[in-house]
Design a protein around this motif. Structure first.
Motif, PDB file in Angstrom:
ATOM      1  N   THR A  38       0.654  -1.085  -0.327  1.00  0.00           N
ATOM      2  CA  THR A  38      -0.107  -0.558   0.093  1.00  0.00           C
ATOM      3  C   THR A  38       0.824   1.277   0.389  1.00  0.00           C
ATOM      4  N   ALA A  39       0.972   1.779  -1.147  1.00  0.00           N
ATOM      5  CA  ALA A  39       1.518   3.685  -0.842  1.00  0.00           C
ATOM      6  C   ALA A  39       1.242   4.169  -0.774  1.00  0.00           C
ATOM      7  N   ASN A  40       2.060   5.457  -0.355  1.00  0.00           N
ATOM      8  CA  ASN A  40       1.095   6.778   0.335  1.00  0.00           C
ATOM      9  C   ASN A  40       1.206   6.367   1.755  1.00  0.00           C
ATOM     10  N   LEU A  41       0.520   5.167   2.477  1.00  0.00           N
ATOM     11  CA  LEU A  41       0.325   5.758   3.573  1.00  0.00           C
ATOM     12  C   LEU A  41      -0.589   7.368   4.286  1.00  0.00           C
ATOM     13  N   GLY A  75       2.915  10.724   2.240  1.00  0.00           N
ATOM     14  CA  GLY A  75       3.878   9.857   2.433  1.00  0.00           C
ATOM     15  C   GLY A  75       3.675   9.755   0.175  1.00  0.00           C
ATOM     16  N   PHE A  76       3.139  10.574  -0.308  1.00  0.00           N
ATOM     17  CA  PHE A  76       3.008  10.531  -1.901  1.00  0.00           C
ATOM     18  C   PHE A  76       4.234  10.114  -2.505  1.00  0.00           C
ATOM     19  N   ASP A  77       4.033   9.284  -3.127  1.00  0.00           N
ATOM     20  CA  ASP A  77       5.122   8.436  -3.918  1.00  0.00           C
ATOM     21  C   ASP A  77       6.771   8.910  -2.744  1.00  0.00           C
ATOM     22  N   THR A  78       6.589   8.404  -1.850  1.00  0.00           N
ATOM     23  CA  THR A  78       7.256   8.162  -0.759  1.00  0.00           C
ATOM     24  C   THR A  78       7.197   6.936   0.334  1.00  0.00           C
ATOM     25  N   GLY A  88       8.839   4.288 -11.709  1.00  0.00           N
ATOM     26  CA  GLY A  88       8.384   5.460 -12.315  1.00  0.00           C
ATOM     27  C   GLY A  88       8.779   6.196 -10.878  1.00  0.00           C
ATOM     28  N   HIS A  89       8.015   4.866  -9.451  1.00  0.00           N
ATOM     29  CA  HIS A  89       8.393   5.995  -8.436  1.00  0.00           C
ATOM     30  C   HIS A  89       8.320   4.722  -7.249  1.00  0.00           C
ATOM     31  N   PRO A  90       9.249   4.441  -6.310  1.00  0.00           N
ATOM     32  CA  PRO A  90       9.597   3.916  -5.246  1.00  0.00           C
ATOM     33  C   PRO A  90       9.006   3.189  -4.477  1.00  0.00           C
ATOM     34  N   ASP A  91       7.275   3.593  -3.502  1.00  0.00           N
ATOM     35  CA  ASP A  91       6.996   3.456  -2.923  1.00  0.00           C
ATOM     36  C   ASP A  91       6.071   2.283  -2.676  1.00  0.00           C
ATOM     37  N   ASN A  92       5.767   1.319  -4.241  1.00  0.00           N
ATOM     38  CA  ASN A  92       5.099   0.406  -3.825  1.00  0.00           C
ATOM     39  C   ASN A  92       6.408  -0.803  -3.746  1.00  0.00           C
ATOM     40  N   VAL A  93       7.787  -0.936  -5.358  1.00  0.00           N
ATOM     41  CA  VAL A  93       8.934  -1.521  -5.374  1.00  0.00           C
ATOM     42  C   VAL A  93       8.977  -1.615  -4.537  1.00  0.00           C
ATOM     43  N   SER A  95      -6.560   2.824 -12.833  1.00  0.00           N
ATOM     44  CA  SER A  95      -5.001   2.637 -13.778  1.00  0.00           C
ATOM     45  C   SER A  95      -4.571   4.200 -13.053  1.00  0.00           C
ATOM     46  N   THR A  96      -3.261   4.001 -12.650  1.00  0.00           N
ATOM     47  CA  THR A  96      -2.413   4.490 -11.818  1.00  0.00           C
ATOM     48  C   THR A  96      -2.235   5.798 -13.044  1.00  0.00           C
ATOM     49  N   ARG A  97      -2.659   5.900 -13.875  1.00  0.00           N
ATOM     50  CA  ARG A  97      -2.110   6.783 -15.046  1.00  0.00           C
ATOM     51  C   ARG A  97      -3.194   7.776 -14.676  1.00  0.00           C
ATOM     52  N   SER A 135      -5.398   8.123 -12.720  1.00  0.00           N
ATOM     53  CA  SER A 135      -5.251   8.703 -10.874  1.00  0.00           C
ATOM     54  C   SER A 135      -4.811   9.394 -10.729  1.00  0.00           C
ATOM     55  N   ARG A 136      -3.799   9.483 -12.028  1.00  0.00           N
ATOM     56  CA  ARG A 136      -1.897  10.466 -11.377  1.00  0.00           C
ATOM     57  C   ARG A 136      -2.378  11.743 -12.500  1.00  0.00           C
ATOM     58  N   GLY A 137      -3.640  11.105 -13.547  1.00  0.00           N
ATOM     59  CA  GLY A 137      -3.957  12.918 -14.333  1.00  0.00           C
ATOM     60  C   GLY A 137      -4.224  13.013 -13.606  1.00  0.00           C
ATOM     61  N   TYR A 159      -8.257  15.015  -4.833  1.00  0.00           N
ATOM     62  CA  TYR A 159      -8.026  15.907  -6.332  1.00  0.00           C
ATOM     63  C   TYR A 159      -8.222  14.135  -7.009  1.00  0.00           C
ATOM     64  N   ARG A 160      -8.520  13.030  -5.719  1.00  0.00           N
ATOM     65  CA  ARG A 160      -8.767  12.079  -6.806  1.00  0.00           C
ATOM     66  C   ARG A 160      -9.963  11.333  -5.832  1.00  0.00           C
ATOM     67  N   LEU A 161     -11.096  12.077  -5.091  1.00  0.00           N
ATOM     68  CA  LEU A 161     -12.662  12.432  -4.520  1.00  0.00           C
ATOM     69  C   LEU A 161     -13.163  11.115  -6.020  1.00  0.00           C
ATOM     70  N   SER A 187      -6.174   3.923  -0.700  1.00  0.00           N
ATOM     71  CA  SER A 187      -4.423   2.653  -0.344  1.00  0.00           C
ATOM     72  C   SER A 187      -3.630   3.174  -2.450  1.00  0.00           C
ATOM     73  N   GLY A 188      -2.404   3.327  -1.890  1.00  0.00           N
ATOM     74  CA  GLY A 188      -2.048   3.389  -3.044  1.00  0.00           C
ATOM     75  C   GLY A 188      -2.294   4.468  -4.542  1.00  0.00           C
ATOM     76  N   SER A 189      -3.380   4.900  -5.497  1.00  0.00           N
ATOM     77  CA  SER A 189      -3.726   5.431  -6.428  1.00  0.00           C
ATOM     78  C   SER A 189      -5.588   5.120  -5.783  1.00  0.00           C
ATOM     79  N   GLY A 190      -5.523   4.331  -5.254  1.00  0.00           N
ATOM     80  CA  GLY A 190      -6.449   4.006  -5.303  1.00  0.00           C
ATOM     81  C   GLY A 190      -7.321   2.858  -6.241  1.00  0.00           C
TER      82      GLY A 190
HETATM   83  N1  HSE Z   1       2.425   7.331  -5.396  1.00  0.00           N
HETATM   84  C1  HSE Z   1       1.353   6.925  -6.177  1.00  0.00           C
HETATM   85  C2  HSE Z   1       0.163   7.185  -6.417  1.00  0.00           C
HETATM   86  C3  HSE Z   1       1.176   4.642  -5.889  1.00  0.00           C
HETATM   87  O1  HSE Z   1      -0.387   8.000  -5.670  1.00  0.00           O
HETATM   88  O2  HSE Z   1      -0.050   7.638  -7.927  1.00  0.00           O
HETATM   89  C4  HSE Z   1       0.630   4.526  -6.974  1.00  0.00           C
HETATM   90  O3  HSE Z   1       0.454   3.195  -6.825  1.00  0.00           O
END
Ligand code: HSE
Length: 303
Positions: free
Chosen positions: A10-13, A16-19, A126-131, A172-174, A176-178, A223-225, A249-252
């Motif tokens: 689970t990323a971000n917690l 901690g976005f992308d961290t 592309g980001h370390p928070d899952n891998v 998709s993360t793409r 959700s980041r968009g 922004y993701r709501l 959890s992560g990008s949802g």
């Molecule tokens: N930190 C990334 C994001 C995690 O929130 O977009 C994607 O799994």
């Protein structure tokens, strides 16, 4: 013939976005072996959708290791047995990627160090928070400096449990980041960085109450709501049922609640709140996973 077991993450917690990211006790297994031709099989989660060609994430990651080790001519068969739901914010693509890397590395008798694997995985993802937590287990904080990743693994506090509400729809993360802004207010940045600092201090002190309080975010979740129907109500329902904190959890689109010990009422409350918005979901209670990707079996046809 390495069989690799890789945890969900689970990323971000929250802040901690992308961290920040943490490994969870839910696993994919990948068997990586030499083969005259490229062959990929998938059972379980993603069986109907995961590509079987050279674009497969696990295969691409395995080939990156073979290329780096000067063995690009090698062909592989990869069997994926998946339990991590795909495109739900639980690190399924990171698990595939890490499984491919660790499997190929084991096949070559480990030319790459763990640090090199974290760096290569971050470059590919592309980001370390899952891998990073998928490789290291536990709770990981990571920072990128150009091509290099600095990271530290922390022990999740004793007694920490999570309850994950996993909607049936994918995100998709793409996408959700968009929806995220390219610039944020200084006050929002300060809000998050103060919380990340104290969250890490709370983790190290084993202070679950403070950890929970420091999991609010202003940089990505607001922004993701609109992408996750009912998200605000699910957050409120989990808190009212006794969760210490609740975040995307992560990008949802999964929502993860953090609890002191098991609390079945939290999952029931989240499922009811999602249902109220017409969203069916699966509830999973998942403990933090203390061990990262590991080779659980390695019969002898390594290169
Ligand atoms: N930190 C990334 C994001 C995690 O929130 O977009 C994607 O799994």
């Amino acid at each position: 013939m390495p069989l690799v077991k890789v945890p969900a993450t689970t990323a971000n917690l929250g802040p901690g976005f992308d961290t920040l990211g943490m490994a969870l006790e839910l696993y994919d297994e990948l068997l990586v072996e030499l083969s005259p031709d490229l062959e990929i099989t998938v059972t379980g989660e993603g069986e109907a959708t995961i590509p079987r060609g050279p674009e497969n994430i696990a295969y691409r990651a395995a080939m990156a290791v073979l290329n780096r080790a000067g063995r690009p001519e090698v062909k592989l068969k990869i069997e994926m047995h998946n339990r991590i739901p795909v495109a739900r914010g639980l690190g399924s693509s990171a698990a595939a990627l890490v499984g491919g890397l660790v499997g190929a590395n084991a096949l070559l008798e480990a030319p790459l160090s763990q640090e090199e694997l974290v760096n290569l995985a971050t470059y590919l993802e592309g980001h370390p928070d899952n891998v990073a937590p998928a490789i290291l287990g536990g709770l990981v904080v990571a920072a990128r400096d150009g091509d290099r990743v600095y990271y530290r693994r922390l022990e999740p506090p004793a007694g920490l449990m999570t309850v994950v509400a996993i909607p049936q729809f994918t995100l998709s993360t793409r996408v959700s980041r968009g929806v995220l802004p390219t610039r944020v207010a200084l006050s929002d940045a300060v809000f998050n960085l103060s919380r990340v600092g104290l969250l890490l201090a709370a983790v190290q002190a084993g202070d679950l109450e403070l950890m929970g309080k420091m999991m609010e975010d202003k940089l990505h979740q607001p922004y993701r709501l609109p992408l996750v129907p009912g998200m605000g109500e699910v957050f409120n329902a989990a808190r009212e049922a006794g969760a210490l904190a609740v975040v995307l959890s992560g990008s949802g689109p999964s929502v993860i609640a953090f609890c002191h010990g098991r609390n079945p009422a939290v999952g029931e409350a989240m499922a009811a709140a999602f249902a109220h918005h017409g969203v069916a979901c699966t509830i999973k209670e998942l403990a933090p996973c203390y061990q990262g990707a590991s080779v659980i079996l390695n019969t002898s046809n390594s290169l």
